[in-house]
Design a protein around this motif. Structure first.
Motif, PDB file in Angstrom:
ATOM      1  N   LEU A 113       0.840  -1.197   0.000  1.00 40.29           N
ATOM      2  CA  LEU A 113       0.000   0.000   0.000  1.00 40.29           C
ATOM      3  C   LEU A 113       0.877   1.250   0.000  1.00 40.29           C
ATOM      4  N   ARG A 114       0.627   2.123  -0.961  1.00 40.20           N
ATOM      5  CA  ARG A 114       1.412   3.345  -1.127  1.00 40.20           C
ATOM      6  C   ARG A 114       0.966   4.411  -0.115  1.00 40.20           C
ATOM      7  N   VAL A 115       1.907   5.245   0.316  1.00 43.31           N
ATOM      8  CA  VAL A 115       1.574   6.394   1.168  1.00 43.31           C
ATOM      9  C   VAL A 115       0.771   7.360   0.310  1.00 43.31           C
ATOM     10  N   PRO A 116      -0.408   7.822   0.772  1.00 47.53           N
ATOM     11  CA  PRO A 116      -1.231   8.725  -0.054  1.00 47.53           C
ATOM     12  C   PRO A 116      -0.517  10.039  -0.382  1.00 47.53           C
ATOM     13  N   ASP A 117      -0.793  10.584  -1.579  1.00 50.63           N
ATOM     14  CA  ASP A 117      -0.228  11.876  -2.000  1.00 50.63           C
ATOM     15  C   ASP A 117      -1.161  12.995  -1.560  1.00 50.63           C
ATOM     16  N   SER A 118      -1.261  13.191  -0.243  1.00 48.85           N
ATOM     17  CA  SER A 118      -2.178  14.204   0.285  1.00 48.85           C
ATOM     18  C   SER A 118      -1.648  14.670   1.641  1.00 48.85           C
ATOM     19  N   GLU A 119      -2.450  15.504   2.303  1.00 47.07           N
ATOM     20  CA  GLU A 119      -2.095  15.939   3.661  1.00 47.07           C
ATOM     21  C   GLU A 119      -1.984  14.744   4.598  1.00 47.07           C
ATOM     22  N   LEU A 120      -2.861  13.752   4.400  1.00 51.69           N
ATOM     23  CA  LEU A 120      -2.817  12.546   5.228  1.00 51.69           C
ATOM     24  C   LEU A 120      -1.475  11.832   5.071  1.00 51.69           C
ATOM     25  N   GLY A 121      -0.977  11.743   3.843  1.00 52.53           N
ATOM     26  CA  GLY A 121       0.311  11.103   3.587  1.00 52.53           C
ATOM     27  C   GLY A 121       1.447  11.822   4.299  1.00 52.53           C
ATOM     28  N   LYS A 122       1.392  13.171   4.296  1.00 53.79           N
ATOM     29  CA  LYS A 122       2.414  13.953   4.992  1.00 53.79           C
ATOM     30  C   LYS A 122       2.350  13.703   6.498  1.00 53.79           C
ATOM     31  N   GLU A 123       1.114  13.616   7.032  1.00 48.56           N
ATOM     32  CA  GLU A 123       0.951  13.367   8.468  1.00 48.56           C
ATOM     33  C   GLU A 123       1.459  11.979   8.846  1.00 48.56           C
ATOM     34  N   ILE A 124       1.192  10.982   7.992  1.00 48.31           N
ATOM     35  CA  ILE A 124       1.677   9.622   8.249  1.00 48.31           C
ATOM     36  C   ILE A 124       3.202   9.632   8.311  1.00 48.31           C
ATOM     37  N   GLU A 125       3.842  10.302   7.345  1.00 49.23           N
ATOM     38  CA  GLU A 125       5.314  10.345   7.320  1.00 49.23           C
ATOM     39  C   GLU A 125       5.874  11.104   8.518  1.00 49.23           C
ATOM     40  N   GLN A 126       5.216  12.201   8.927  1.00 54.94           N
ATOM     41  CA  GLN A 126       5.686  12.968  10.085  1.00 54.94           C
ATOM     42  C   GLN A 126       5.592  12.137  11.363  1.00 54.94           C
ATOM     43  N   ARG A 127       4.461  11.459  11.548  1.00 54.67           N
ATOM     44  CA  ARG A 127       4.285  10.652  12.762  1.00 54.67           C
ATOM     45  C   ARG A 127       5.244   9.471  12.782  1.00 54.67           C
ATOM     46  N   PHE A 128       5.512   8.888  11.602  1.00 52.68           N
ATOM     47  CA  PHE A 128       6.470   7.789  11.542  1.00 52.68           C
ATOM     48  C   PHE A 128       7.872   8.292  11.884  1.00 52.68           C
ATOM     49  N   ALA A 129       8.236   9.476  11.365  1.00 53.64           N
ATOM     50  CA  ALA A 129       9.552  10.062  11.650  1.00 53.64           C
ATOM     51  C   ALA A 129       9.692  10.368  13.141  1.00 53.64           C
ATOM     52  N   ALA A 130       8.574  10.721  13.805  1.00 55.90           N
ATOM     53  CA  ALA A 130       8.593  11.006  15.243  1.00 55.90           C
ATOM     54  C   ALA A 130       8.494   9.721  16.070  1.00 55.90           C
ATOM     55  N   GLN A 131       8.496   8.575  15.405  1.00 53.27           N
ATOM     56  CA  GLN A 131       8.441   7.241  16.033  1.00 53.27           C
ATOM     57  C   GLN A 131       7.204   7.055  16.906  1.00 53.27           C
ATOM     58  N   GLU A 132       6.074   7.591  16.452  1.00 55.10           N
ATOM     59  CA  GLU A 132       4.807   7.390  17.155  1.00 55.10           C
ATOM     60  C   GLU A 132       4.197   6.062  16.706  1.00 55.10           C
ATOM     61  N   ASP A 133       3.488   5.392  17.628  1.00 50.11           N
ATOM     62  CA  ASP A 133       2.747   4.183  17.271  1.00 50.11           C
ATOM     63  C   ASP A 133       1.373   4.607  16.775  1.00 50.11           C
ATOM     64  N   VAL A 134       1.108   4.378  15.477  1.00 43.24           N
ATOM     65  CA  VAL A 134      -0.152   4.822  14.897  1.00 43.24           C
ATOM     66  C   VAL A 134      -0.868   3.678  14.178  1.00 43.24           C
ATOM     67  N   LEU A 135      -2.191   3.807  14.110  1.00 46.07           N
ATOM     68  CA  LEU A 135      -3.031   2.898  13.334  1.00 46.07           C
ATOM     69  C   LEU A 135      -3.457   3.615  12.063  1.00 46.07           C
ATOM     70  N   VAL A 136      -3.374   2.923  10.927  1.00 46.48           N
ATOM     71  CA  VAL A 136      -3.784   3.468   9.647  1.00 46.48           C
ATOM     72  C   VAL A 136      -5.069   2.763   9.237  1.00 46.48           C
ATOM     73  N   SER A 137      -6.134   3.541   8.973  1.00 47.71           N
ATOM     74  CA  SER A 137      -7.403   2.975   8.495  1.00 47.71           C
ATOM     75  C   SER A 137      -7.340   2.863   6.983  1.00 47.71           C
ATOM     76  N   VAL A 138      -7.629   1.662   6.478  1.00 50.30           N
ATOM     77  CA  VAL A 138      -7.572   1.400   5.049  1.00 50.30           C
ATOM     78  C   VAL A 138      -8.973   1.040   4.562  1.00 50.30           C
ATOM     79  N   LEU A 139      -9.436   1.768   3.554  1.00 44.61           N
ATOM     80  CA  LEU A 139     -10.745   1.527   2.963  1.00 44.61           C
ATOM     81  C   LEU A 139     -10.550   0.716   1.691  1.00 44.61           C
ATOM     82  N   SER A 140     -11.339  -0.343   1.509  1.00 41.94           N
ATOM     83  CA  SER A 140     -11.246  -1.124   0.272  1.00 41.94           C
ATOM     84  C   SER A 140     -12.633  -1.315  -0.316  1.00 41.94           C
ATOM     85  N   ALA A 141     -12.716  -1.092  -1.639  1.00 37.49           N
ATOM     86  CA  ALA A 141     -13.976  -1.254  -2.368  1.00 37.49           C
ATOM     87  C   ALA A 141     -13.663  -1.465  -3.841  1.00 37.49           C
TER      88      ALA A 141
END
Length: 156
Positions: A113-141
């Motif tokens: 799964l690719r990191v989204p090209d949006s504000e959400l993608g930037k937030e995911i990368e920032q939180r990962f860089a800060a070594q936070e434990d995060v859950l990512v919600s994935v929608l499939s349809a």
């Protein structure tokens, strides 16, 4: 004799990606397929019956993956497709070359799964860089998947 080339251990159930539903039964904030794309209904209006006897439903929907706006009009008695939508949460383990390593509750790891090209993608990368434990919600349809939300993991 059985063909040794056939592998039945993996396979699709053959279930449809959508179900038909009468247009008049659809509601705002529900989901529908507009122009071949899974959309969330944001606006609906029904016109009165005309001289040919059909009330028309005018729908505006936002694509759940691309956020594009789609409009469609359909007689209220006709069927429209409603997509099967599944939401899963995964723990973010790593980001490598623009792809996320995600772990499901059962311990399975996926890295497709690719990191989204949006504000959400930037937030995911920032939180990962800060070594936070995060859950990512994935929608499939309809055979597509996309990360749609992120939230802080609660202590275990």
């Amino acid at each position: 004799m059985a063909d040794p080339e056939l592998d039945f251990t993996t396979g699709e159930s053959g279930a449809s990606a959508t179900i038909p539903m009468q247009c008049s039964a659809l509601r705002k904030n529900g989901y529908v397929v507009l122009k071949g794309r899974p959309c969330k209904i944001v606006e609906m209006s029904t016109s009165k019956t005309g001289k040919h006897g059909h009330a028309k439903v005018n729908m505006v929907g936002i694509d759940i993956f691309t956020n594009k706006k789609y409009e469609d009009m359909c007689p209220s008695t006709h069927n429209m497709d409603v997509p099967h939508i599944k939401r899963n949460e995964f723990q973010l383990l790593n980001i490598n070359d623009g792809f996320m390593s995600l772990m499901a509750d059962n311990g399975d790891v996926r890295e497709d799964l690719r990191v989204p090209d949006s504000e959400l993608g930037k937030e995911i990368e920032q939180r990962f860089a800060a070594q936070e434990d995060v859950l990512v919600s994935v929608l499939s349809a309809m055979g597509e998947e996309c990360a749609v939300a992120i939230k802080q993991m609660t202590g275990k």
